[in-house]
Scaffold this motif. Structure first.
Motif, PDB file in Angstrom:
ATOM      1  N   UNK A  72     -10.346  12.231 -40.266  1.00 37.83           N
ATOM      2  CA  UNK A  72     -10.469  10.786 -40.491  1.00 37.83           C
ATOM      3  C   UNK A  72     -11.900  10.376 -40.837  1.00 37.83           C
ATOM      4  N   UNK A  76     -11.827   7.990 -44.194  1.00 37.53           N
ATOM      5  CA  UNK A  76     -11.984   6.537 -44.027  1.00 37.53           C
ATOM      6  C   UNK A  76     -13.078   5.934 -44.927  1.00 37.53           C
ATOM      7  N   UNK A  98      -1.044  12.371 -39.823  1.00 33.19           N
ATOM      8  CA  UNK A  98      -2.222  12.029 -40.624  1.00 33.19           C
ATOM      9  C   UNK A  98      -2.338  10.519 -40.824  1.00 33.19           C
ATOM     10  N   UNK A 100      -1.073   7.986 -39.253  1.00 33.46           N
ATOM     11  CA  UNK A 100      -1.331   7.198 -38.046  1.00 33.46           C
ATOM     12  C   UNK A 100      -2.717   7.489 -37.474  1.00 33.46           C
ATOM     13  N   UNK A 101      -3.403   8.488 -38.041  1.00 31.90           N
ATOM     14  CA  UNK A 101      -4.746   8.831 -37.577  1.00 31.90           C
ATOM     15  C   UNK A 101      -5.823   8.025 -38.314  1.00 31.90           C
ATOM     16  N   UNK A 104      -4.449   2.788 -38.947  1.00 29.62           N
ATOM     17  CA  UNK A 104      -4.812   1.709 -38.007  1.00 29.62           C
ATOM     18  C   UNK A 104      -6.319   1.425 -38.007  1.00 29.62           C
ATOM     19  N   UNK A 105      -7.128   2.463 -38.284  1.00 31.98           N
ATOM     20  CA  UNK A 105      -8.584   2.262 -38.319  1.00 31.98           C
ATOM     21  C   UNK A 105      -8.983   1.457 -39.549  1.00 31.98           C
ATOM     22  N   UNK A 109     -11.044  -1.911 -39.534  1.00 34.98           N
ATOM     23  CA  UNK A 109     -12.348  -2.006 -40.204  1.00 34.98           C
ATOM     24  C   UNK A 109     -12.347  -3.075 -41.299  1.00 34.98           C
ATOM     25  N   UNK A 181     -18.311  12.681 -36.439  1.00 32.17           N
ATOM     26  CA  UNK A 181     -18.191  12.794 -34.986  1.00 32.17           C
ATOM     27  C   UNK A 181     -16.894  13.469 -34.576  1.00 32.17           C
ATOM     28  N   UNK A 182     -16.107  13.770 -35.587  1.00 30.68           N
ATOM     29  CA  UNK A 182     -14.854  14.499 -35.362  1.00 30.68           C
ATOM     30  C   UNK A 182     -14.902  15.718 -36.261  1.00 30.68           C
ATOM     31  N   UNK A 183     -14.769  16.887 -35.653  1.00 32.51           N
ATOM     32  CA  UNK A 183     -14.883  18.120 -36.443  1.00 32.51           C
ATOM     33  C   UNK A 183     -13.647  18.984 -36.242  1.00 32.51           C
ATOM     34  N   UNK A 184     -13.035  19.352 -37.381  1.00 32.53           N
ATOM     35  CA  UNK A 184     -11.879  20.249 -37.314  1.00 32.53           C
ATOM     36  C   UNK A 184     -12.405  21.680 -37.284  1.00 32.53           C
ATOM     37  N   UNK A 185     -11.919  22.460 -36.312  1.00 27.29           N
ATOM     38  CA  UNK A 185     -12.374  23.847 -36.227  1.00 27.29           C
ATOM     39  C   UNK A 185     -11.408  24.794 -36.922  1.00 27.29           C
ATOM     40  N   UNK A 186     -10.131  24.635 -36.622  1.00 24.97           N
ATOM     41  CA  UNK A 186      -9.142  25.515 -37.279  1.00 24.97           C
ATOM     42  C   UNK A 186      -7.743  24.952 -37.079  1.00 24.97           C
ATOM     43  N   UNK A 187      -6.839  25.499 -37.881  1.00 19.47           N
ATOM     44  CA  UNK A 187      -5.413  25.200 -37.719  1.00 19.47           C
ATOM     45  C   UNK A 187      -4.679  26.475 -37.359  1.00 19.47           C
TER      46      UNK A 187
ATOM     47  N   UNK B 132      -5.938   4.123 -32.152  1.00 21.67           N
ATOM     48  CA  UNK B 132      -6.857   4.277 -33.288  1.00 21.67           C
ATOM     49  C   UNK B 132      -7.416   2.915 -33.704  1.00 21.67           C
ATOM     50  N   UNK B 136     -11.511   2.082 -33.685  1.00 23.83           N
ATOM     51  CA  UNK B 136     -12.273   1.604 -34.841  1.00 23.83           C
ATOM     52  C   UNK B 136     -12.939   0.265 -34.534  1.00 23.83           C
ATOM     53  N   UNK B 144      -6.198  11.883 -31.956  1.00 21.20           N
ATOM     54  CA  UNK B 144      -4.819  11.487 -31.677  1.00 21.20           C
ATOM     55  C   UNK B 144      -3.970  12.714 -31.379  1.00 21.20           C
ATOM     56  N   UNK B 167      -0.924  23.445 -34.933  1.00 21.18           N
ATOM     57  CA  UNK B 167      -1.904  22.883 -34.001  1.00 21.18           C
ATOM     58  C   UNK B 167      -3.258  22.784 -34.688  1.00 21.18           C
ATOM     59  N   UNK B 169      -7.259  22.509 -33.918  1.00 24.33           N
ATOM     60  CA  UNK B 169      -8.316  22.619 -32.920  1.00 24.33           C
ATOM     61  C   UNK B 169      -9.484  21.787 -33.421  1.00 24.33           C
ATOM     62  N   UNK B 170      -9.968  20.866 -32.608  1.00 25.71           N
ATOM     63  CA  UNK B 170     -11.026  19.972 -33.074  1.00 25.71           C
ATOM     64  C   UNK B 170     -11.953  19.599 -31.929  1.00 25.71           C
ATOM     65  N   UNK B 171     -13.088  19.034 -32.333  1.00 23.23           N
ATOM     66  CA  UNK B 171     -14.091  18.613 -31.358  1.00 23.23           C
ATOM     67  C   UNK B 171     -14.454  17.169 -31.674  1.00 23.23           C
ATOM     68  N   UNK B 173     -16.873  13.806 -30.425  1.00 21.53           N
ATOM     69  CA  UNK B 173     -18.017  13.382 -29.605  1.00 21.53           C
ATOM     70  C   UNK B 173     -17.656  12.126 -28.815  1.00 21.53           C
TER      71      UNK B 173
END
Lengths: 316, 262
Positions: A72, A76, A98, A100-101, A104-105, A109, A181-187, B132, B136, B144, B167, B169-171, B173
């Motif tokens: 997102x 965005x 996706x 709904x992620x 709404x933001x 905004x 501030x949101x980081x995807x690492x893997x699927x 969400x 914002x 989510x 699935x 995997x995320x981080x 802050x």
């Protein structure tokens, strides 16, 4: 000419096929309003994706390259700046993990109304959109001022389409990954279990109506008698009564058996999305208003604890 | 750590829903804690238990009748509760996600939470948008559909449940809003001691004018045109008779498969 903006959904460059239903929703709306359809595709594999969604009714496709999957924090800023440029009367996304992620933001905004999980709509002087409440037991027709953003329930519009002449416009946007501030690492796909329910020809699928874990014995013994594979709805897996590989539905597995025998499953939308390709759906439920009956070919309003033992006997 | 958990009381239709005068009949429904929020509360309490000096505050937009449900959250381990209601809200057919998030955004500065938990969706509308929308509005990050959660420092490591068994995997802050999916944990039952203690815990009530001097900002963004009942599928064939007769009819179809199964 006013504009409608549609955000295409894909997973690492592979188009979500429900995107065509989303486009058709937008095209329906564009005909009522007399608006141009603008499509946004963000990410990888843009040439192929653009080609796929170059369908009749689409005016312009805006492509924004990004060398990473959906996030997102990536989408965005791009959608809001495209929104500022096009000033669309309506923005449409799929109502998925996706959509709904971010939708709404965007609504927060830009301070525009959000019409969520829409299954159909009309437009005369304003948008009149229908969504559902109480597990599909109530239809709610709603409206809002425009501009607005709509999330469309997958499968609510036809995916039919034919090729069209479309303008491709590179919409360049500087992506500042460091600011994410949101980081995807893997699927990761859920590990395959011992049993592949998507291969089964006859599924005996169990839901909340089973009541207690110990009653699963009845399900497995019946399944053995009639030659079925056991699957389940989400609550059974949430409670840890069956492993995830038995779960049918949007977040579990999509199945397409010759016969899907659903017992004690009321039929949440997410579950129904996973079984609609079954050839024959037979449902047993105590609640005559259970939504599962709406997509079943045969139904029994009754007690699974009386019917399943009788069914097993038919095969002894 | 300060934790806010936004919970909702949901209505579940007991039987057929009756619509009269474009409104619903309260007595057609039973009321209780939203299933997703059971898991959100448990996730909040678990984080609080793992970090010293934590506090879990719940917030609910609901009439006084929801206090029994709120007390259950307190009995499970929520430290104190806030309930927001107003005669203006009473008049509305439902609370849309933006109205809910606008109201919730006004309570956040009073708590200054590091994490806001909420359920992915409520069982009454399944719109899944409030979390969400709220994030914002207040400038929080978010994740989510969380099915696994681990807090380390100012980050939350999460697993998000996407479609088709994938699935992510995320981080994320902190501060962040986390919307919690069912199955992430096993929600605890309230102990007798907890139920007793819950009676002593603080349950603060706010009206809209307590939250803002300009109550115009709490106008709904979605208008109801009409409620209607779904058109039922007429093509379904119901099997009648005794359980044995009904079972025999299912058996006929299964045997028609030829192999009698796979």
């Amino acid at each position: 000419m006013s504009n409608i903006l549609i955000i295409i959904e894909h997973q690492n460059g592979i188009l979500n096929p429900d995107s065509f239903g989303l486009l058709n929703a937008g095209i329906q709306l564009s005909r009522s309003i007399g608006a141009d359809i603008h499509v946004s595709i963000i990410g990888q594999n843009l040439d192929t994706l653009s080609q796929e969604v170059s369908i009749k009714g689409v005016h312009t496709i805006h492509t924004t390259p990004a060398n990473q999957p959906y996030n997102h924090d990536l989408y965005i800023p791009i959608i809001t700046s495209l929104h500022a440029e096009l000033n669309p009367i309506f923005t449409l996304s799929l109502h998925t993990s996706t959509g709904t992620d971010y939708a709404p933001a965007i609504s927060s905004l830009l301070d525009i109304p959000l019409l969520p999980d829409i299954t159909r709509f009309d437009y005369t002087e304003q948008i009149e959109a229908v969504c559902e409440m109480y597990s599909s037991k109530l239809c709610v027709k709603i409206s809002s001022t425009s501009p607005a953003i709509l999330t469309i329930r997958p499968g609510s519009w036809s995916n039919d389409h034919s090729p069209g002449d479309v303008i491709i416009n590179p919409f360049v946007h500087v992506i500042d990954e460091k600011s994410f501030n949101f980081k995807v690492k893997k699927h990761e796909e859920s590990p395959p279990g011992e049993i592949d329910i998507s291969e089964a020809d006859l599924l005996l699928s169990v839901g909340r109506g089973i009541g207690e874990e110990s009653n699963l014995e009845l399900i497995f013994s019946t399944a053995e008698s009639i030659g079925a594979t056991v699957s389940s709805s989400r609550p059974i897996v949430d409670r840890g009564w069956l492993p995830k590989d038995r779960q049918v539905g949007q977040s579990g597995k999509k199945v397409s058996p010759s016969i899907y025998l659903a017992v004690g499953i009321s039929g949440a939308v997410q579950h129904l999305a996973g079984i609609k390709d079954s050839q024959v759906i037979i449902s047993i439920n105590k609640d005559p208003l259970a939504p599962i009956f709406d997509i079943s070919h045969y139904g029994i309003v009754g007690d699974l604890f009386e019917i399943l033992p009788a069914l097993a006997k038919e095969f002894s | 750590m300060k934790i806010l958990v936004a919970i909702t009381e949901v209505a579940t239709p007991e039987d057929a829903i009756n619509i009269s005068d474009n409104s619903l009949n309260e007595t057609d429904f039973t009321y209780g804690l939203n299933e997703w929020d059971e898991y959100a509360i448990e996730a909040a309490i678990q984080v609080a238990e793992s970090v010293p000096d934590s506090e879990v505050v719940s917030v609910t937009i609901a009439p006084k009748s929801a206090e029994k449900t709120i007390r259950m959250a307190l009995a499970k381990g929520v430290d104190r509760s806030i309930r927001i209601w107003d005669s203006e809200l009473e008049k509305l057919p439902f609370l849309d996600p933006q109205l809910k998030s606008q109201i919730l955004s006004k309570i956040v500065p009073q708590i200054s939470p590091d994490i806001i938990f909420t359920g992915v969706q409520s069982s009454s509308d399944s719109w899944g948008s409030t979390g969400v929308s709220l994030a914002a509005k207040i400038g929080f990050n978010w994740a989510t559909l969380v099915t696994k959660l681990e807090i380390s420092g100012n980050k939350a490591n999460v697993i998000r449940e996407l479609e088709n068994g994938v699935d992510e995997f995320a981080e994320v802050t902190l501060p962040a809003v986390l919307t919690i999916q069912t199955g992430i944990n096993s929600p605890r039952y309230a102990s007798l001691r907890g139920i007793k203690q819950a009676q002593q815990k603080e349950l603060e009530v706010f009206s809209l004018s307590d939250l803002s001097t300009d109550t115009d900002e709490f106008k709904p963004r979605i208008d109801l045109i009409e409620f209607s009942l779904p058109i039922s599928n007429n093509s379904i064939q119901y099997f009648e008779g005794t359980p044995s007769e009904q079972a025999a009819q299912i058996a006929n179809i299964i045997k028609g498969l030829g192999s009698g199964g796979k």
